[in-house]
Design a protein around this motif. Sequence first.
Motif, PDB file in Angstrom:
ATOM      1  N   GLY A   1       0.774  -1.235   0.000  1.00 51.94           N
ATOM      2  CA  GLY A   1       0.000   0.000   0.000  1.00 51.94           C
ATOM      3  C   GLY A   1       0.802   1.279   0.000  1.00 51.94           C
ATOM      4  N   PHE A   2       2.137   1.184  -0.152  1.00 51.09           N
ATOM      5  CA  PHE A   2       2.972   2.389  -0.123  1.00 51.09           C
ATOM      6  C   PHE A   2       3.356   2.777  -1.553  1.00 51.09           C
ATOM      7  CE2 PHE A   2       3.392   0.573   4.080  1.00 51.09           C
ATOM      8  CZ  PHE A   2       3.226   1.687   4.890  1.00 51.09           C
ATOM      9  N   VAL A   3       2.737   3.852  -2.013  1.00 52.06           N
ATOM     10  CA  VAL A   3       2.942   4.328  -3.384  1.00 52.06           C
ATOM     11  C   VAL A   3       4.058   5.370  -3.389  1.00 52.06           C
ATOM     12  CG1 VAL A   3       1.871   5.477  -5.364  1.00 52.06           C
ATOM     13  CG2 VAL A   3       0.523   3.891  -3.942  1.00 52.06           C
ATOM     14  N   GLU A   4       5.050   5.148  -4.238  1.00 53.50           N
ATOM     15  CA  GLU A   4       6.147   6.120  -4.348  1.00 53.50           C
ATOM     16  C   GLU A   4       5.620   7.438  -4.900  1.00 53.50           C
ATOM     17  OE1 GLU A   4      10.369   5.194  -5.440  1.00 53.50           O
ATOM     18  OE2 GLU A   4       9.432   3.309  -6.074  1.00 53.50           O
ATOM     19  N   GLY A   5       6.069   8.531  -4.289  1.00 56.65           N
ATOM     20  CA  GLY A   5       5.624   9.841  -4.696  1.00 56.65           C
ATOM     21  C   GLY A   5       4.417  10.320  -3.919  1.00 56.65           C
ATOM     22  N   ARG A   6       3.576   9.377  -3.508  1.00 56.08           N
ATOM     23  CA  ARG A   6       2.402   9.741  -2.703  1.00 56.08           C
ATOM     24  C   ARG A   6       2.647   9.480  -1.216  1.00 56.08           C
ATOM     25  NH1 ARG A   6      -2.814   6.042  -2.973  1.00 56.08           N
ATOM     26  NH2 ARG A   6      -1.573   4.943  -1.391  1.00 56.08           N
ATOM     27  N   ASP A   7       3.118   8.264  -0.904  1.00 56.22           N
ATOM     28  CA  ASP A   7       3.319   7.875   0.495  1.00 56.22           C
ATOM     29  C   ASP A   7       4.786   7.894   0.912  1.00 56.22           C
ATOM     30  OD1 ASP A   7       0.492   7.148   0.800  1.00 56.22           O
ATOM     31  OD2 ASP A   7       1.007   5.477  -0.531  1.00 56.22           O
ATOM     32  N   ILE A   8       5.647   7.504   0.006  1.00 54.75           N
ATOM     33  CA  ILE A   8       7.084   7.409   0.320  1.00 54.75           C
ATOM     34  C   ILE A   8       7.926   7.922  -0.840  1.00 54.75           C
ATOM     35  CG2 ILE A   8       6.874   5.449   1.924  1.00 54.75           C
ATOM     36  CD1 ILE A   8       7.775   3.649  -0.454  1.00 54.75           C
ATOM     37  N   VAL A   9       9.137   8.300  -0.495  1.00 54.81           N
ATOM     38  CA  VAL A   9      10.168   8.592  -1.487  1.00 54.81           C
ATOM     39  C   VAL A   9      11.385   7.774  -1.086  1.00 54.81           C
ATOM     40  CG1 VAL A   9      11.711  10.328  -2.458  1.00 54.81           C
ATOM     41  CG2 VAL A   9       9.336  10.920  -1.966  1.00 54.81           C
ATOM     42  N   ILE A  10      11.854   6.900  -1.970  1.00 59.88           N
ATOM     43  CA  ILE A  10      13.033   6.091  -1.671  1.00 59.88           C
ATOM     44  C   ILE A  10      14.283   6.865  -2.073  1.00 59.88           C
ATOM     45  CG2 ILE A  10      14.284   3.953  -2.161  1.00 59.88           C
ATOM     46  CD1 ILE A  10      11.600   2.589  -2.603  1.00 59.88           C
ATOM     47  N   GLU A  11      15.121   7.143  -1.084  1.00 58.44           N
ATOM     48  CA  GLU A  11      16.386   7.848  -1.315  1.00 58.44           C
ATOM     49  C   GLU A  11      17.505   6.816  -1.289  1.00 58.44           C
ATOM     50  OE1 GLU A  11      16.763  10.942  -2.010  1.00 58.44           O
ATOM     51  OE2 GLU A  11      14.978  12.012  -1.297  1.00 58.44           O
ATOM     52  N   ALA A  12      17.984   6.420  -2.450  1.00 58.86           N
ATOM     53  CA  ALA A  12      19.011   5.379  -2.544  1.00 58.86           C
ATOM     54  C   ALA A  12      20.400   5.991  -2.699  1.00 58.86           C
ATOM     55  CB  ALA A  12      18.714   4.457  -3.718  1.00 58.86           C
ATOM     56  N   ARG A  13      21.350   5.425  -2.001  1.00 61.51           N
ATOM     57  CA  ARG A  13      22.758   5.827  -2.102  1.00 61.51           C
ATOM     58  C   ARG A  13      23.596   4.580  -2.332  1.00 61.51           C
ATOM     59  NH1 ARG A  13      20.051   9.580  -2.253  1.00 61.51           N
ATOM     60  NH2 ARG A  13      20.224  11.603  -1.200  1.00 61.51           N
ATOM     61  N   TYR A  14      24.575   4.680  -3.223  1.00 61.94           N
ATOM     62  CA  TYR A  14      25.369   3.520  -3.639  1.00 61.94           C
ATOM     63  C   TYR A  14      26.856   3.779  -3.432  1.00 61.94           C
ATOM     64  CZ  TYR A  14      20.976   2.598  -6.093  1.00 61.94           C
ATOM     65  OH  TYR A  14      19.648   2.417  -6.407  1.00 61.94           O
ATOM     66  N   ALA A  15      27.530   2.857  -2.727  1.00 63.21           N
ATOM     67  CA  ALA A  15      28.973   2.999  -2.520  1.00 63.21           C
ATOM     68  C   ALA A  15      29.764   2.432  -3.689  1.00 63.21           C
ATOM     69  CB  ALA A  15      29.390   2.296  -1.232  1.00 63.21           C
TER      70      ALA A  15
END
Length: 327
Positions: free
Chosen positions: A61-75
């Motif tokens: 039920g978690f819609v990106e942009g509406r409910d969450i924003v995933i902030e990804a970082r890559y080493a």
Amino acid sequence: MKRRSLLVATGSATLASAGFVRGAYAQAAKEPRRVGLLMTGSPSSSARALQTLREALLERGFVEGRDIVIEARYASGRAQDVPGLAADLAALKPALILAMGPSATDASLAAAPAVPLVALHGDFVVYGLAKEVNRPGGAVTGVSILGNPLNSKRLELLAQLLPKGSAVLNLADSNERADAMQLVEAAARSLGLVSHAAYARTVAEIETAFASARRLRVAGINQLTSPFLHAHRARVIELAASARLPTIYQWSQSAEEGGLMAYGPNYTEVYRQLAGFAARILNGAKPADMAIEQPTRFELVINLKTAKALGLTIPQSLLLRADEVIG
């Protein structure tokens, strides 16, 4: 009548305007929450993991942009970059952080000790991240991928391809605890194998390890649990092929991409488990009360094309055990 109509219309407009303002405030108050994701691999090597997380969170039920924003970082395999990336995520004040591997977990804890942390790790209790499996008691929970037991299990599977008394190289991440190598060397002795250790935290050190494997005339390589080595699996696979050394890996992706064998947790299931933790935290659960989980599916993947290129015949007993045979 006209004046009264005008007053009614004006009043209605004012109320509508007030309602609009309240609605705007309510909308602003319901901004998407940030979910930090710290990967030790590169965007390309981690794409499958990110896609699985996105799909699993959407199912919950978690819609990106509406409910969450995933902030990804890559080493991208650079251990020295992990602390800075963790600090970058902490500055965003996320609702939680997903940390993939020991170095990402340690860095996230140091940068944001109060932020709920969902980790993919070898052993939470041994590493002091949790008081106990059922009730971690702190800010960290997640999935334990049984790193040490599976390192030894992979060695046992590799031994079935090698002559008795063969020498093997156990390739480990320099950032892992020393007891990981001690346990796998004990397993080698019980299998009648001669064990050599090699450590790497850069691509150059991976190449040095393979050079030492040639010098030591080992018959095979057991790659220990390591987000860093998995991030650089393409180079490890290439070096193993060049040295004509049977090599066993942790995740199925390595066998799918040209490695000889892989044995470990089902990759997709593990990331779905992590998404489940994230969803529960977003719904108000606390990591301290969330029991650490283990994978429930493990898979052996064998690449027969690679076996043929190495001139190896895979025993029928191994083929019957395999969950997937490529080629």
